[in-house]
Design an enzyme around this catalytic site. Structure first.
Site, PDB file in Angstrom:
ATOM      1  N   ILE A  32       0.659  -1.214  -0.005  1.00 53.81           N
ATOM      2  CA  ILE A  32       0.001  -0.136   0.121  1.00 53.81           C
ATOM      3  C   ILE A  32       0.809   1.344   0.123  1.00 53.81           C
ATOM      4  CG2 ILE A  32      -1.857  -0.897   0.889  1.00 53.81           C
ATOM      5  CD1 ILE A  32      -1.192   0.289   3.764  1.00 53.81           C
ATOM      6  N   TYR A  33       2.114   1.301   0.127  1.00 58.24           N
ATOM      7  CA  TYR A  33       2.898   2.405  -0.016  1.00 58.24           C
ATOM      8  C   TYR A  33       3.231   2.960  -1.358  1.00 58.24           C
ATOM      9  CZ  TYR A  33       4.785   1.130   4.804  1.00 58.24           C
ATOM     10  OH  TYR A  33       4.816   0.849   6.059  1.00 58.24           O
ATOM     11  N   PRO A  34       3.440   4.233  -1.370  1.00 57.25           N
ATOM     12  CA  PRO A  34       3.775   5.343  -0.492  1.00 57.25           C
ATOM     13  C   PRO A  34       2.711   5.794   0.444  1.00 57.25           C
ATOM     14  CG  PRO A  34       3.577   6.418  -2.540  1.00 57.25           C
ATOM     15  CD  PRO A  34       3.223   4.922  -2.773  1.00 57.25           C
TER      16      PRO A  34
END
Length: 199
Positions: A32-34
């Site tokens: 799920i980053y950034p």
């Protein structure tokens, strides 16, 4: 965690080059980053790392870690609403492998538990009803299957409580799974909750 938001591709690669030159070879990311999390940038941190690996090679000299997202209202765009069930975990791993340009992940972590829990040690926390939460044994079984297949090497936890860690260790032992290899929790001078139960 900032690659793809505060750091563009060139900056991300410069940071990675400098880190490797200085002996840092452990790279941790998440599907799920950034951060801050947004649908349009979801996965970009892994994409930046994967592009860097493809450009420079040397995957065998790196320790790659990533995480599978659990249930959360703010990230309904991830797999139609992420769950810590086998189908979702497998899809998350396959996505991370593709974005990271690798065929295995050294450490794969549950980003936060499915059950109601105070992930970040907030004061005034009130738990929600978690009767529909995926049982931990089901989550660990899915991760063990991926470990047996060689897609992940070790299983870790993130944003977990002392009770959750002990429960995960007990379930893994009872089921004959590999033990939990790591816990990645918030810890700083401003947040020392880790010391209370896990220090």
């Amino acid at each position: 965690m900032t690659f793809g938001e505060q750091c563009d591709l060139a900056q991300s690669h410069a940071i990675l080059d400098r880190a490797l030159e200085r002996g840092i070879n452990f790279l941790d990311s998440a599907e799920i980053y950034p951060s801050p999390m947004k649908a349009e940038t979801c996965g970009d941190s892994e994409r930046h790392i994967g592009a860097w690996i493809k450009r420079r090679g040397g995957r065998d000299k790196l320790v790659l870690a990533s995480k599978v997202a659990g249930p959360g209202g703010r990230i309904a765009y991830v797999r139609g609403g992420p769950k810590l069930v086998e189908k979702h975990i497998r899809a998350a791993v396959e996505g991370s492998l593709q974005r990271l340009n690798t065929d295995y992940i050294d450490l794969y972590q549950v980003h936060w538990p499915a059950r109601s829990s105070n992930y970040f040690g907030r004061l005034g926390y009130y738990p929600r009803d978690d009767a529909g939460a995926t049982p931990l044994a089901e989550t660990l079984a899915a991760l063990e299957a991926l470990r047996t297949e060689g897609k992940i090497r070790q299983v870790g936890l993130s944003n977990e409580t002392p009770w959750g860690l002990m429960h995960a260790l007990a379930v893994a032992k009872e089921q004959g799974f590999a033990p939990i290899a790591s816990v990645q929790n918030p810890y700083s001078l401003l947040n020392r909750v880790f010391e209370i139960g896990l220090g």
